[in-house]
Design a protein around this motif. Structure first.
Motif, PDB file in Angstrom:
ATOM      1  N   ARG A 196       9.899   6.576  -2.927  1.00  0.00           N
ATOM      2  CA  ARG A 196       8.882   7.561  -3.302  1.00  0.00           C
ATOM      3  C   ARG A 196       8.482   7.390  -4.770  1.00  0.00           C
ATOM      4  NH1 ARG A 196       7.081  12.513  -1.439  1.00  0.00           N
ATOM      5  NH2 ARG A 196       8.652  12.627   0.203  1.00  0.00           N
ATOM      6  N   GLN A 197       9.472   7.157  -5.635  1.00  0.00           N
ATOM      7  CA  GLN A 197       9.161   6.979  -7.052  1.00  0.00           C
ATOM      8  C   GLN A 197       8.233   5.772  -7.263  1.00  0.00           C
ATOM      9  OE1 GLN A 197      12.105   7.655  -5.688  1.00  0.00           O
ATOM     10  NE2 GLN A 197      13.587   8.491  -7.182  1.00  0.00           N
ATOM     11  N   LEU A 198       8.504   4.690  -6.504  1.00  0.00           N
ATOM     12  CA  LEU A 198       7.661   3.504  -6.627  1.00  0.00           C
ATOM     13  C   LEU A 198       6.247   3.786  -6.118  1.00  0.00           C
ATOM     14  CD1 LEU A 198       7.047   0.562  -7.170  1.00  0.00           C
ATOM     15  CD2 LEU A 198       8.192  -0.036  -5.022  1.00  0.00           C
ATOM     16  N   ALA A 199       6.139   4.490  -4.998  1.00  0.00           N
ATOM     17  CA  ALA A 199       4.824   4.803  -4.430  1.00  0.00           C
ATOM     18  C   ALA A 199       4.011   5.670  -5.393  1.00  0.00           C
ATOM     19  CB  ALA A 199       4.984   5.491  -3.083  1.00  0.00           C
ATOM     20  N   ALA A 201       4.406   5.880  -8.677  1.00  0.00           N
ATOM     21  CA  ALA A 201       4.061   5.071  -9.852  1.00  0.00           C
ATOM     22  C   ALA A 201       2.910   4.112  -9.533  1.00  0.00           C
ATOM     23  CB  ALA A 201       5.287   4.294 -10.326  1.00  0.00           C
ATOM     24  N   ALA A 202       2.936   3.520  -8.330  1.00  0.00           N
ATOM     25  CA  ALA A 202       1.874   2.593  -7.934  1.00  0.00           C
ATOM     26  C   ALA A 202       0.536   3.325  -7.820  1.00  0.00           C
ATOM     27  CB  ALA A 202       2.220   1.929  -6.611  1.00  0.00           C
ATOM     28  N   TYR A 203       0.557   4.523  -7.234  1.00  0.00           N
ATOM     29  CA  TYR A 203      -0.680   5.300  -7.088  1.00  0.00           C
ATOM     30  C   TYR A 203      -1.269   5.639  -8.456  1.00  0.00           C
ATOM     31  CZ  TYR A 203      -3.927   9.007  -5.917  1.00  0.00           C
ATOM     32  OH  TYR A 203      -5.053   9.773  -5.804  1.00  0.00           O
ATOM     33  N   ARG A 204      -0.427   6.131  -9.350  1.00  0.00           N
ATOM     34  CA  ARG A 204      -0.912   6.505 -10.679  1.00  0.00           C
ATOM     35  C   ARG A 204      -1.460   5.285 -11.427  1.00  0.00           C
ATOM     36  NH1 ARG A 204       4.122  10.549 -12.309  1.00  0.00           N
ATOM     37  NH2 ARG A 204       3.353  12.383 -11.155  1.00  0.00           N
ATOM     38  N   THR A 205      -0.809   4.145 -11.241  1.00  0.00           N
ATOM     39  CA  THR A 205      -1.254   2.920 -11.900  1.00  0.00           C
ATOM     40  C   THR A 205      -2.644   2.517 -11.412  1.00  0.00           C
ATOM     41  OG1 THR A 205       1.002   2.130 -12.192  1.00  0.00           O
ATOM     42  CG2 THR A 205      -0.742   0.482 -12.251  1.00  0.00           C
ATOM     43  N   ARG A 209      -6.235   2.551 -13.342  1.00  0.00           N
ATOM     44  CA  ARG A 209      -6.611   1.153 -13.584  1.00  0.00           C
ATOM     45  C   ARG A 209      -5.765   0.519 -14.684  1.00  0.00           C
ATOM     46  NH1 ARG A 209     -11.314  -0.175 -10.946  1.00  0.00           N
ATOM     47  NH2 ARG A 209     -12.500   1.569 -10.115  1.00  0.00           N
ATOM     48  N   SER A 210      -4.481   0.828 -14.667  1.00  0.00           N
ATOM     49  CA  SER A 210      -3.577   0.225 -15.638  1.00  0.00           C
ATOM     50  C   SER A 210      -2.697  -0.806 -14.931  1.00  0.00           C
ATOM     51  CB  SER A 210      -2.723   1.316 -16.311  1.00  0.00           C
ATOM     52  OG  SER A 210      -2.104   2.149 -15.348  1.00  0.00           O
ATOM     53  N   LYS A 211      -1.566  -1.149 -15.508  1.00  0.00           N
ATOM     54  CA  LYS A 211      -0.707  -2.195 -14.952  1.00  0.00           C
ATOM     55  C   LYS A 211       0.718  -1.666 -14.790  1.00  0.00           C
ATOM     56  CE  LYS A 211      -3.428  -5.934 -16.980  1.00  0.00           C
ATOM     57  NZ  LYS A 211      -3.416  -7.116 -17.884  1.00  0.00           N
ATOM     58  N   LEU A 212       1.386  -2.198 -13.776  1.00  0.00           N
ATOM     59  CA  LEU A 212       2.754  -1.773 -13.481  1.00  0.00           C
ATOM     60  C   LEU A 212       3.601  -3.000 -13.178  1.00  0.00           C
ATOM     61  CD1 LEU A 212       4.816   0.529 -12.751  1.00  0.00           C
ATOM     62  CD2 LEU A 212       3.981   0.304 -10.398  1.00  0.00           C
ATOM     63  N   TYR A 213       4.748  -3.062 -13.822  1.00  0.00           N
ATOM     64  CA  TYR A 213       5.708  -4.135 -13.535  1.00  0.00           C
ATOM     65  C   TYR A 213       6.958  -3.490 -12.947  1.00  0.00           C
ATOM     66  CZ  TYR A 213       8.845  -8.100 -14.048  1.00  0.00           C
ATOM     67  OH  TYR A 213       9.728  -9.110 -13.785  1.00  0.00           O
ATOM     68  N   LEU A 227       1.370  -0.837  -0.773  1.00  0.00           N
ATOM     69  CA  LEU A 227       0.196  -0.843   0.108  1.00  0.00           C
ATOM     70  C   LEU A 227      -0.255   0.570   0.448  1.00  0.00           C
ATOM     71  CD1 LEU A 227       0.962  -3.719   2.637  1.00  0.00           C
ATOM     72  CD2 LEU A 227      -0.687  -3.708   0.778  1.00  0.00           C
ATOM     73  N   PHE A 228       0.685   1.468   0.746  1.00  0.00           N
ATOM     74  CA  PHE A 228       0.320   2.827   1.146  1.00  0.00           C
ATOM     75  C   PHE A 228      -0.407   3.569   0.003  1.00  0.00           C
ATOM     76  CE2 PHE A 228       1.442   7.374   1.649  1.00  0.00           C
ATOM     77  CZ  PHE A 228       0.731   7.622   2.821  1.00  0.00           C
ATOM     78  N   PRO A 229       0.119   3.582  -1.209  1.00  0.00           N
ATOM     79  CA  PRO A 229      -0.649   4.233  -2.281  1.00  0.00           C
ATOM     80  C   PRO A 229      -1.935   3.510  -2.632  1.00  0.00           C
ATOM     81  CG  PRO A 229       1.325   3.196  -3.157  1.00  0.00           C
ATOM     82  CD  PRO A 229       1.451   3.159  -1.679  1.00  0.00           C
ATOM     83  N   ALA A 230      -2.000   2.183  -2.386  1.00  0.00           N
ATOM     84  CA  ALA A 230      -3.247   1.454  -2.649  1.00  0.00           C
ATOM     85  C   ALA A 230      -4.350   1.970  -1.732  1.00  0.00           C
ATOM     86  CB  ALA A 230      -3.031  -0.042  -2.438  1.00  0.00           C
ATOM     87  N   VAL A 231      -4.021   2.207  -0.464  1.00  0.00           N
ATOM     88  CA  VAL A 231      -4.997   2.752   0.466  1.00  0.00           C
ATOM     89  C   VAL A 231      -5.389   4.163   0.037  1.00  0.00           C
ATOM     90  CG1 VAL A 231      -5.361   3.518   2.841  1.00  0.00           C
ATOM     91  CG2 VAL A 231      -4.253   1.323   2.404  1.00  0.00           C
ATOM     92  N   LYS A 232      -4.400   4.978  -0.318  1.00  0.00           N
ATOM     93  CA  LYS A 232      -4.689   6.345  -0.747  1.00  0.00           C
ATOM     94  C   LYS A 232      -5.553   6.366  -2.011  1.00  0.00           C
ATOM     95  CE  LYS A 232      -2.453   9.080   2.174  1.00  0.00           C
ATOM     96  NZ  LYS A 232      -3.119  10.175   2.920  1.00  0.00           N
TER      97      LYS A 232
END
Length: 234
Positions: A196-199, A201-205, A209-213, A227-232
């Protein structure tokens, strides 16, 4: 107001032929850019008033919607009291095989530029010129047409009318897509540890329009957590 790149609109509406979209190398693109600069420099030597990379924009109303068409003409100059708007196209096709109607999208692009320039400068007629430059032989071939303001205006509105039909379909599809996304649940019954934490963080990134490593052990479920937060985020 709908902002449109003239080139993108013209290529969408007028593009024809086969579906060949083979890769064009970066070197070839750089060669094309160099060829543009070379021809523009030569034209500046020939015509004292030659201007290159002229930014143009015009507003058009159609069926209750305002369309702002924007683009950049390769060159504009005056010859014998007649303004000419030039579009430069680079090619590797032998010039002997290129006729006046080689690509109607090329004419479409330069005619849109010409109409905007003619309106802004109150011209009853204006000339358009297609200049083809062969990257392998360094040869050029030119085609010129003189068109009236009314003829150009009719042409531009025909393009907008055809584009607006596609735009309505695209807008309807986007609404359908967005509704399906808003109702889309996470495809598993529960999140794994850290997932959940990764999802989030990915959504917020993506939203910002920033970057996440991310460094994470195997088995956490990184793929679906991105992929799931990218769709959202759409």
């Amino acid at each position: 107001m709908v902002k449109l790149s003239i080139r993108q609109m013209v290529e969408l509406v007028l593009r024809s032929g086969d579906i060949d979209s083979r890769f064009v190398s970066g070197d070839r693109m750089q060669e094309g850019a160099r060829a543009h600069r070379l021809l523009q420099k030569n034209n500046r030597d020939l015509y004292a008033d030659y201007r290159s990379e002229v930014v143009l924009s015009g507003c058009y109303g159609w069926e209750g919607e305002e369309y702002l068409l924007e683009g950049r003409a390769d060159g504009i100059f005056k010859q014998q009291d007649q303004y000419i708007v030039e579009e430069i196209k680079t090619t590797v096709v032998p010039l002997s095989l290129i006729g006046e109607d080689h690509d109607i999208a090329h004419w479409g692009q330069v005619q849109c530029y010409a109409h905007i320039f003619a309106v802004q400068n109150r011209l009853a007629q204006i000339s358009v010129q297609l200049t083809y430059f062969n990257l392998e032989s360094d040869e050029t071939k030119k085609f010129t047409r003189t068109l009236g303001l009314v003829e150009l205006e009719d042409f531009v509105y025909q393009l907008i009318a055809r584009y607006s039909g596609w735009a309505r379909l695209a807008a309807d599809w986007q609404q359908t897509r967005d509704r399906s996304i808003s109702d889309l649940p996470f495809p598993f019954t529960r999140y794994r540890r850290g997932q959940r934490q990764l999802a989030v963080a990915a959504y917020r990134t993506m939203a910002s329009r920033s970057k996440l490593y991310v460094q994470s052990p195997t088995g956490v479920g990184k793929t679906i957590s991105v992929l799931f937060p990218a769709v959202k985020a759409l």
